[in-house]
Structures are given as structure tokens and as C-alpha cells.
Write a protein that holds these residues in place. Sequence first.
Motif, PDB file in Angstrom:
ATOM      1  N   THR A 171      -2.413   6.246  -4.859  1.00 44.95           N
ATOM      2  CA  THR A 171      -1.705   7.505  -5.161  1.00 44.95           C
ATOM      3  C   THR A 171      -0.272   7.455  -4.045  1.00 44.95           C
ATOM      4  OG1 THR A 171      -3.048   8.886  -6.200  1.00 44.95           O
ATOM      5  CG2 THR A 171      -1.251   9.810  -5.558  1.00 44.95           C
ATOM      6  N   MET A 172       0.855   7.705  -4.623  1.00 42.31           N
ATOM      7  CA  MET A 172       2.085   7.660  -3.692  1.00 42.31           C
ATOM      8  C   MET A 172       3.022   8.585  -4.145  1.00 42.31           C
ATOM      9  SD  MET A 172       4.708   4.662  -2.142  1.00 42.31           S
ATOM     10  CE  MET A 172       6.119   4.821  -1.301  1.00 42.31           C
ATOM     11  N   THR A 173       3.166   9.736  -3.324  1.00 37.68           N
ATOM     12  CA  THR A 173       4.146  10.772  -3.691  1.00 37.68           C
ATOM     13  C   THR A 173       5.529  10.699  -3.118  1.00 37.68           C
ATOM     14  OG1 THR A 173       2.234  12.403  -4.073  1.00 37.68           O
ATOM     15  CG2 THR A 173       4.497  13.400  -3.717  1.00 37.68           C
ATOM     16  N   ILE A 215       2.976   8.867  -8.065  1.00 40.90           N
ATOM     17  CA  ILE A 215       2.997   7.963  -8.841  1.00 40.90           C
ATOM     18  C   ILE A 215       1.700   7.358  -8.641  1.00 40.90           C
ATOM     19  CG2 ILE A 215       3.576   5.400  -9.157  1.00 40.90           C
ATOM     20  CD1 ILE A 215       5.859   7.493  -7.003  1.00 40.90           C
ATOM     21  N   GLU A 216       0.980   7.170  -9.640  1.00 41.87           N
ATOM     22  CA  GLU A 216      -0.509   6.754  -9.531  1.00 41.87           C
ATOM     23  C   GLU A 216      -0.520   5.088 -10.101  1.00 41.87           C
ATOM     24  OE1 GLU A 216      -3.077   8.453  -8.869  1.00 41.87           O
ATOM     25  OE2 GLU A 216      -2.629  10.323  -8.996  1.00 41.87           O
ATOM     26  N   MET A 248       0.737  -1.273  -0.122  1.00 47.21           N
ATOM     27  CA  MET A 248       0.008   0.238   0.079  1.00 47.21           C
ATOM     28  C   MET A 248       0.784   1.224   0.092  1.00 47.21           C
ATOM     29  SD  MET A 248      -1.206  -0.212   3.841  1.00 47.21           S
ATOM     30  CE  MET A 248      -0.053  -0.457   5.145  1.00 47.21           C
ATOM     31  N   PRO A 249       0.462   2.356  -0.405  1.00 47.16           N
ATOM     32  CA  PRO A 249       1.199   3.640  -0.324  1.00 47.16           C
ATOM     33  C   PRO A 249       1.517   3.994   0.937  1.00 47.16           C
ATOM     34  CG  PRO A 249      -0.875   3.704  -2.073  1.00 47.16           C
ATOM     35  CD  PRO A 249      -1.030   2.638  -1.129  1.00 47.16           C
ATOM     36  N   THR A 250       2.674   5.027   1.104  1.00 45.23           N
ATOM     37  CA  THR A 250       2.952   5.473   2.062  1.00 45.23           C
ATOM     38  C   THR A 250       3.722   6.858   1.590  1.00 45.23           C
ATOM     39  OG1 THR A 250       4.260   5.251   4.219  1.00 45.23           O
ATOM     40  CG2 THR A 250       5.264   4.654   2.074  1.00 45.23           C
TER      41      THR A 250
END
Length: 434
Positions: free
Chosen positions: A330-332, A370-371, A301-303
Motif C-alpha cells: 500500500t502506498m499513500t 493505492i493498493e 516498493m512503496p514509500t
Amino acid sequence: MNNAYHFPNCIINGRLKVPGDKSMSHRGVLLAAMAKGQSVINGLLDSEDCKSTIEACQALGVDIQTVGQQTFIESPGISSWRPPKQPINLGNSGTTARLLSGVLAAFQHPVKLTGDESLKQRPMKRVIGPLSTMGARFTFEGEPDRLPFIIQGSELKSISYELPLPSAQVKSAILLAGMSTYGKTIVREPIKTRDHTEKMVKAFGGTIDEDHTLRSVEGKQFLKGAHLTIPGDPSSAAFWIAATVITPNSELQLEDLSLNETRIGFIRVLQRMGASIDVTVKDYVGLEPVGDVYVRSSTLMPTSLSKEEIPSLIDEVPLLALVATQTEGTMTLEHINELRFKETDRIHATVEILNSLGANLNEEEESIKIEGKSDLKGGHVTSYNDHRMAMLAVVASFISNTPVIIDNIDCINISYPNFFQNLNGILQDYVRDE
């Protein structure tokens, strides 16, 4: 050259020892060259970058011989180095350029340093500034604050300096120069960076004091030869960790790896994303923790990334971007502007490479968005003649639908000459249960 990579129906499985740590290898050679007497280094990384450090020290009168896994370094000590007969070419190695500048800041003879076209474009102002304040003199042949330049050492004075940006190389350059001053040189780093220099100096009989954010060194220290063992490089291991996490049905044990807290931010972030990674410290080599990492394919999962943890994973940010393409959401990746000043602009290169393979990344000044989740399709990519970008593209091919074709893979030799040998050792055909 047509370098196409595609691994359908393959998994990663087995045990692996990656080559010796690059940061520690550079520092081991330089400190052994500064010290008087014989040093023996086990497991020194045999890469183009580390060869640049070895050849630079040889040009200064240090005898260095490698026999099997052992490197023997016989030095008269830094005070007895001889002036090189010609300019020292540092190839692509920014680490050598910055650390050696610190060492040469007190050398009483002029030395010209140069490098390949990529290294000539990398910023040196951040190390030239404090060294000039200490008394070193720089003469530039072309653009100011870039290689090639001539460094003329002098009787240095100690300074107190706060790093404007986190940089283990700048910190180390100042501390190494400070060992040749009178008085105490102090470096303050508001955000902690890798601390191999501080740890390794002690093996050679020197002392660097650490107090919260302060690093200090007394001048006129006498270093003597030492025996060192270089553990596996966590930045090299990161490619296999990332590949295992995103490749279904995979598992891998990485053995005898450096587990220095300033180097394993990538592992900590992956664990936060849900990756199945177990870390076990088995021993200490000097003051460096060494152990095993066991990793399995995982649903992630994103962080988000904090500014403070970036120095511990800066080289692995492109791999994090790849991993993030396989998460839902989404992850930035923020606070990563330092990547623009590596062998290439790695923010731009990462976005271009992964988008060309079907990912959905957006480039900002100091971040990558990043999507996910993306279905990578393969295609032609450029490595930008950057070793880490080339290896990133190979890892991406593990989950691409069609081959990933890379324009240049020779640059991988800069840091990881046996990359493909290690790859072949852990790659297996996957046979499904009927």
C-alpha cells in the motif's frame, strides 16, 4: 475520435531530448518583454500554453518572432508597453494568468484578461489578494476572484508577504510586481517552491535576493535584453521515466534535462522506491543545472511523501500513483490537495482513470491511497480535457492487457505537442532470446 493505445511485446529503449521547460519558457518570454532591447531564447517550448504568453506580450506591443529553434524578442521595455486593443485571451494557461497579473499590476492602463472555460474556473484569489494589497485594482465581470477580470495598475507599494500555500506562481507574481515598486518587496515561503524566476531575473540584469525562506526584490529595477537557452522539461521527461520504470526490459537516456533541485522530486522519490535512475549534471545554463538521466525498468516498493517535497513533484503525482499500482503493498500520496485546483481536479481524475483500467485506488480529501500490485486491463477513459491526464493514460497503456481508449488527446498540445513523435522514437519491438 477513437484513440486506442496498446503496446504488447514492446519496450522503451534509446536516447531522447524532451522539449524545453514550460515554466522557464513562460518566464523567459515575460522577462524579455519587460526588459528593454533584444532578447534571444533558444529552445523555447512550442506549446499552446507558451503561445498564450507570447500572444499576450505581443498584444502589449512586444515584437516576437521565432526562426527555427530561436525566438527573437524586441521590446521597448515595460514602461513603454501599449494598451492592448482588445481583451487578452490566455487560453488554458494558468501560469500566464498569474504571472502576467503580477507584471500588469503596475501597468497604468486597464487590461482585460480572459481564458477558456477551464481557466475561468481556476482560483485566482491567491494572487489577486497580495497584488491588491500592493495597489493593483481588479474588476470582475462574473464570479469574484475568477477570470475574466480587468486589472488596472497603479503606483505600487512594497509589501512583506508570507505564502499561505506553496506556489511558485504566486511567489513569482509578487516578485515581478515588486520590481516596479519603490522599496523592497519580501516574500516568505515556508516550503520551497521552484525558483526559476529568481535564477532567470539575474540573466536580465536584475536581482532577487534569497535568504533561507525569504525572497526579496528591490523596486524600480531596469532589465535589459538577454540570451537564454531553455533546457529540457523534467515534467515532460517524467512520463518517459515512469513508462521506462514500469515497462519490463526497458532503458532510456534523457539528455540535456533541467536538473533544478526544485523540479526533480519525482526522480528522488522513484529512487527511494528502488528505481534504477542515475542523474549526471553536465553543465550550467545560467544558474540552472543541466544534464542527463539514465533510467532502467525496476522492481519497486512503496514509500511515503513528505509535505516539504510536494512542490518539487506536484505535476508528477498522477504518475506516482500509476507507478504505485505496480508495487507490492500500500502506498499513500498525501498533502496533495493542490491537485484539485489544476486544469481539472487531478486527485479525482487520477483515481477515476486508473480504477477504470483495473487499479485499486481510494480518493481522500488531500490524498490518494493505492493498493498494489494491480494488473491493468485497459478500457475506455476520459482525459478530462487535461493534458497531463491524457498522457497518464497513454503511459498506463504500456502495461495494460488490452488497449486503453482515450476520449480526447488534442489537449496534450497544451504542454507537449510532439509527445507522440517522442514516443515513437523510443518504442521498440522486444525480441526474446531463444
